[in-house]
Design a protein around this motif. Sequence first.
Motif, PDB file in Angstrom:
ATOM      1  N   ASP A 182     -17.413   3.773  -1.353  1.00 24.14           N
ATOM      2  CA  ASP A 182     -15.980   3.542  -1.499  1.00 24.14           C
ATOM      3  C   ASP A 182     -15.766   2.120  -2.014  1.00 24.14           C
ATOM      4  OD1 ASP A 182     -17.091   2.643   0.834  1.00 24.14           O
ATOM      5  OD2 ASP A 182     -15.216   2.663   1.930  1.00 24.14           O
ATOM      6  N   ALA A 183     -14.509   1.747  -2.201  1.00 24.33           N
ATOM      7  CA  ALA A 183     -14.207   0.452  -2.802  1.00 24.33           C
ATOM      8  C   ALA A 183     -14.671  -0.714  -1.934  1.00 24.33           C
ATOM      9  CB  ALA A 183     -12.716   0.338  -3.071  1.00 24.33           C
ATOM     10  N   VAL A 184     -14.755  -0.475  -0.620  1.00 26.04           N
ATOM     11  CA  VAL A 184     -15.093  -1.576   0.286  1.00 26.04           C
ATOM     12  C   VAL A 184     -16.601  -1.636   0.549  1.00 26.04           C
ATOM     13  CG1 VAL A 184     -14.656  -2.562   2.548  1.00 26.04           C
ATOM     14  CG2 VAL A 184     -12.835  -1.383   1.345  1.00 26.04           C
ATOM     15  N   VAL A 232      -7.841  -0.021   1.788  1.00 27.14           N
ATOM     16  CA  VAL A 232      -8.221  -0.742   0.573  1.00 27.14           C
ATOM     17  C   VAL A 232      -8.616   0.236  -0.538  1.00 27.14           C
ATOM     18  CG1 VAL A 232      -9.823  -2.425  -0.390  1.00 27.14           C
ATOM     19  CG2 VAL A 232      -8.878  -2.769   1.888  1.00 27.14           C
ATOM     20  N   THR A 233      -9.285   1.323  -0.164  1.00 20.34           N
ATOM     21  CA  THR A 233      -9.701   2.295  -1.166  1.00 20.34           C
ATOM     22  C   THR A 233      -8.504   2.987  -1.805  1.00 20.34           C
ATOM     23  OG1 THR A 233     -11.704   2.658   0.092  1.00 20.34           O
ATOM     24  CG2 THR A 233     -11.194   4.284  -1.589  1.00 20.34           C
ATOM     25  N   ASN A 263      -7.086   1.057  -4.561  1.00 18.98           N
ATOM     26  CA  ASN A 263      -8.061   0.683  -5.590  1.00 18.98           C
ATOM     27  C   ASN A 263      -8.703  -0.678  -5.392  1.00 18.98           C
ATOM     28  OD1 ASN A 263      -7.882   3.034  -7.101  1.00 18.98           O
ATOM     29  ND2 ASN A 263      -5.974   2.322  -8.040  1.00 18.98           N
ATOM     30  N   GLY A 264      -9.077  -0.947  -4.159  1.00 23.32           N
ATOM     31  CA  GLY A 264      -9.823  -2.177  -3.916  1.00 23.32           C
ATOM     32  C   GLY A 264      -8.970  -3.428  -3.822  1.00 23.32           C
ATOM     33  N   TRP A 267      -7.191  -5.902  -1.670  1.00 23.11           N
ATOM     34  CA  TRP A 267      -7.154  -6.255  -0.244  1.00 23.11           C
ATOM     35  C   TRP A 267      -5.769  -6.674   0.219  1.00 23.11           C
ATOM     36  CZ3 TRP A 267     -11.268  -6.480   3.455  1.00 23.11           C
ATOM     37  CH2 TRP A 267     -12.483  -5.970   2.952  1.00 23.11           C
TER      38      TRP A 267
END
Lengths: 143, 512
Positions: free
Chosen positions: A31-33, B459-460, B463-464, B466
């Motif tokens: 995932d993005a994190v 966050v996902t 799209n990332g 924060w």
Amino acid sequence: MSDRIFGVFGILLAIGFAVAALAIEESFLSDAVGPKAFPLIIAAILGLSSAVIAFRPDVEPVWPPLGRLAEIAAAVVVMVLYAQMLPVAGFVIATFFAAAYLAWRLGSGPVESVLVGLGTSVGIYVIFHLILGLSLARGPFGF
Amino acid sequence: MELFASLGDGFAIALTWQNILLALLGCFLGTIMGALPGLGPSNGVAILIPLAFTMGLGATPSLILLTSVYYGAMYGGRISSILLNIPGDEPAMMTCLDGYPMAKKGFAGEALSLSGIASFVGAFLATWGLILLAPQLVKIALLFGPAEYFALFALAFMTLGGVSSTNQAKSAFAAALGLGLATIGVDTQTGVPRFTFGEVHLYDGLDFLVAIVGLFALSEVFIFLETRHGGSDAEGHKLKIGKLYPPMSMIKACTPTMLRTSVLGFIAGVLPGAGASLGSFISYSMEKRLVDKDGTFGTGDPRGVAAPEAGNNAAAGGALVPMLALGVPGSGTTAVLLAVLLALNITPGPLLFTQNPDVVWGLIAALFIANFMLLAMNIPMVGLFTRVLMVPSRILMPIVAMVSFVGIYGISGSSFDLLVMIGFGVMGWVLRKLDVPLVPIILGTLLGNSMENNLRRAVTIDNGNWWTLVDSPLSIALWAIALVGFVLPLIVGARVKARMHARRDTEGAISD
């Protein structure tokens, strides 16, 4: 002094944790994190709070004299032995020894210790195994 | 009304023979655990969770058993406060102030039964408060997205030290330690192992029950070994109770006090960072200021017994509100109760009320039933519980240790878990010596995974980005409260704590 040692230990723990977090293998499907970010945040908080503890220590706690520390260490050894012996000796026998030991070290006389050990192990066996049907460790004699 | 229909359904669930028996057993065990110094409500519930779990009880029965223990321990704490001037658990500290002087004057029976009634009033009103407030809180919670949940978890950790916390660095350390322990095991989102060092036993993560029982119950055993406190606290005391029923005039004089402090205690319980100890402290202080015109508080004034007892029992009920409605406990014992829910695979929070209404309303109905049982147990049968105080800890503590081992072994049947538990016991002992709070560690291991999941989800989704974490007014408000809750103790914490202890010391000294 205790707090300073504790703080330094905490900082080392935080560094170790961060290094281990960086070493986590990323999956190709992430995932993005990713799996590293949260542990790294935690490591930062752990390190910061440890630094504060080390720089601004509280009043020194009252540590027990060496004899008492040995007492606790001995109890830990007995408990570890208990955990290892449980599948070998069976629940009733292992528990009898462990409970009797603890009772003795807390100040019971020899007769009372044996009675506490016996009462605890048989009592738990009857209530939790025979009545409530909990599965306990089986020894060579089946109990 | 919808509310009463739900409550009626709850009573239908709670009023089975099995559940009534469990409530009775829980109340009885809880009162004993509360009464014994060294075995507080969190310890009591912690030891019993693995047992309830391995006995294969369903969700509602286990919860009924364990919350009865929780309420019972809150009742039981007062017994040794009044008779021995030793609080059975922390919230019962304020009860010593007037309870013990009353007992010295020969009114032990009256003090016990009056405080029993006060406990009942506090807990009863708080249960109503729970019914009325929790559904409202659920409505707010339904607006929460992952970012808000993340902020809410942060709030819970930052305020957990409480207003009376003196060292926020140690609270933060404990929370981070707990959260760090929770990350051990296979990552739920990507499936990679983390911090397992190749140990297969660690792939599932650490079982939080093992951590709880080790930190609470075993470390207590080590404390007793350290001080070699093997006798019973009742030795050398005459436990004379005397008349058991207080005169009507005394109850009447205390009624306004009980009602006021119930409300105050309930609010203290709901708010993050307050809890039962502070609830009873505020209640006592307020009543002293309001009604103590002749300076009789601290010398055995019945109102001084009723106030903290109604306050701490109301706070115990209040603390259930955020735990059930948001899934975020505000006190040590409710954190342990959260562990019960998680162990049973029930996710507390707003969805609990829609998905498992039987659990929620069955539990609430059981709380009412438990309250009446406790009132009945604590007035005519209080003599029985005072006998329990005579049991010396050299007999009691081995039993506590062995029951802890049995419970944990029962869950997994593996010696590895027992070794981990011993490790936690030693760690708990060291941390207690260093004055590091244990509750944030527990809460960290419990909430760590869902906290991380909410962070990553938030966050996902964005799209990332924060900054999404502080993108809505709701999450900004939550972060603001969290910051205030964390910073405030730095300014006033030492003062509040000093006052809580000073009051006990000086007034205790005068009355002795």
